[in-house]
Design a protein around this motif. Structure first.
Motif, mmCIF file in Angstrom:
data_model
loop_
_atom_site.group_PDB
_atom_site.id
_atom_site.type_symbol
_atom_site.label_atom_id
_atom_site.label_comp_id
_atom_site.label_asym_id
_atom_site.label_seq_id
_atom_site.Cartn_x
_atom_site.Cartn_y
_atom_site.Cartn_z
ATOM 1 N N ILE A 130 13.602 -58.642 -19.676
ATOM 2 C CA ILE A 130 12.136 -58.653 -19.663
ATOM 3 C C ILE A 130 11.607 -57.351 -19.094
ATOM 4 O O ILE A 130 10.690 -56.737 -19.636
ATOM 5 C CB ILE A 130 11.608 -59.869 -18.863
ATOM 6 N N ILE A 131 12.207 -56.909 -17.994
ATOM 7 C CA ILE A 131 11.757 -55.668 -17.351
ATOM 8 C C ILE A 131 11.989 -54.490 -18.280
ATOM 9 O O ILE A 131 11.126 -53.615 -18.409
ATOM 10 C CB ILE A 131 12.480 -55.465 -16.003
ATOM 11 N N ASP A 165 8.163 -51.468 -24.196
ATOM 12 C CA ASP A 165 7.948 -51.715 -25.628
ATOM 13 C C ASP A 165 6.751 -52.637 -25.837
ATOM 14 O O ASP A 165 5.938 -52.424 -26.729
ATOM 15 C CB ASP A 165 9.195 -52.335 -26.257
ATOM 16 N N VAL A 166 6.667 -53.653 -24.987
ATOM 17 C CA VAL A 166 5.526 -54.572 -25.076
ATOM 18 C C VAL A 166 4.236 -53.827 -24.759
ATOM 19 O O VAL A 166 3.229 -53.975 -25.450
ATOM 20 C CB VAL A 166 5.725 -55.786 -24.123
ATOM 21 N N ALA A 167 4.269 -53.015 -23.736
ATOM 22 C CA ALA A 167 3.078 -52.239 -23.359
ATOM 23 C C ALA A 167 2.686 -51.287 -24.489
ATOM 24 O O ALA A 167 1.501 -51.140 -24.817
ATOM 25 C CB ALA A 167 3.342 -51.463 -22.071
ATOM 26 N N LYS A 168 3.681 -50.646 -25.100
ATOM 27 C CA LYS A 168 3.397 -49.745 -26.228
ATOM 28 C C LYS A 168 2.782 -50.520 -27.391
ATOM 29 O O LYS A 168 1.827 -50.071 -28.019
ATOM 30 C CB LYS A 168 4.680 -49.045 -26.692
ATOM 31 N N SER A 169 3.338 -51.686 -27.647
ATOM 32 C CA SER A 169 2.825 -52.505 -28.742
ATOM 33 C C SER A 169 1.385 -52.953 -28.457
ATOM 34 O O SER A 169 0.516 -52.892 -29.328
ATOM 35 C CB SER A 169 3.738 -53.728 -28.937
#
Length: 136
Positions: A18-19, A24-28
């Motif tokens: 998750i960390i 990648d989640v933030a970029k998305s």
């Protein structure tokens, strides 16, 4: 007591995954937000362009309506002027109409008198011609 190492290992690995996936989640999320902002800006720009066209069209129509109103006002004033003039002329005509009728009646009487005298003159001439013998 035996420890369940698979649960113990899986928890930190899952947390680690998750960390590690956070960038990648933030970029998305950032990319999606940026795309939404760009889409919103394009929509607002298109809407603004449409509003400018509508405003321009309405301004042109307002100018044409103002010009038409000015022309109608001038036409109305001209009609009022002509109406007033002709009303006065008709009034003047009705004022002199009895005089014209009297003049025509007098003229008719005189013409009738002239016609009667002419007829009498012709009748007299015929009588004189009959009374005087002809020397042909």
């Amino acid at each position: 007591m035996a420890r369940n190492w698979s649960v113990a290992v899986t928890g930190p690995i899952f947390s680690l995954r998750i960390i590690l996936s956070l960038p990648d989640v933030a970029k998305s999320i950032y990319r999606n937000a940026t795309l939404e902002k760009a889409s919103l800006l394009r929509y607002m720009h298109g809407r603004e362009s449409s509003l400018k066209e509508v405003h321009s069209g309405l301004s042109a129509m307002a100018a044409e309506a103002h010009l038409a109103m000015e022309r109608l006002t001038r036409a109305s004033e001209y009609i009022d002027l002509i109406s007033t003039r002709y009303s006065q002329k008709l009034h003047d005509l009705f004022q002199i109409l009895p005089s014209i009728e009297n003049t025509l009646a007098t003229l008719e009487a005189r013409l009738l008198d002239v016609a009667t005298r002419h007829e009498q003159s012709l009748s007299l001439k015929v009588r004189i011609n009959r009374a005087i013998p002809s020397y042909h």
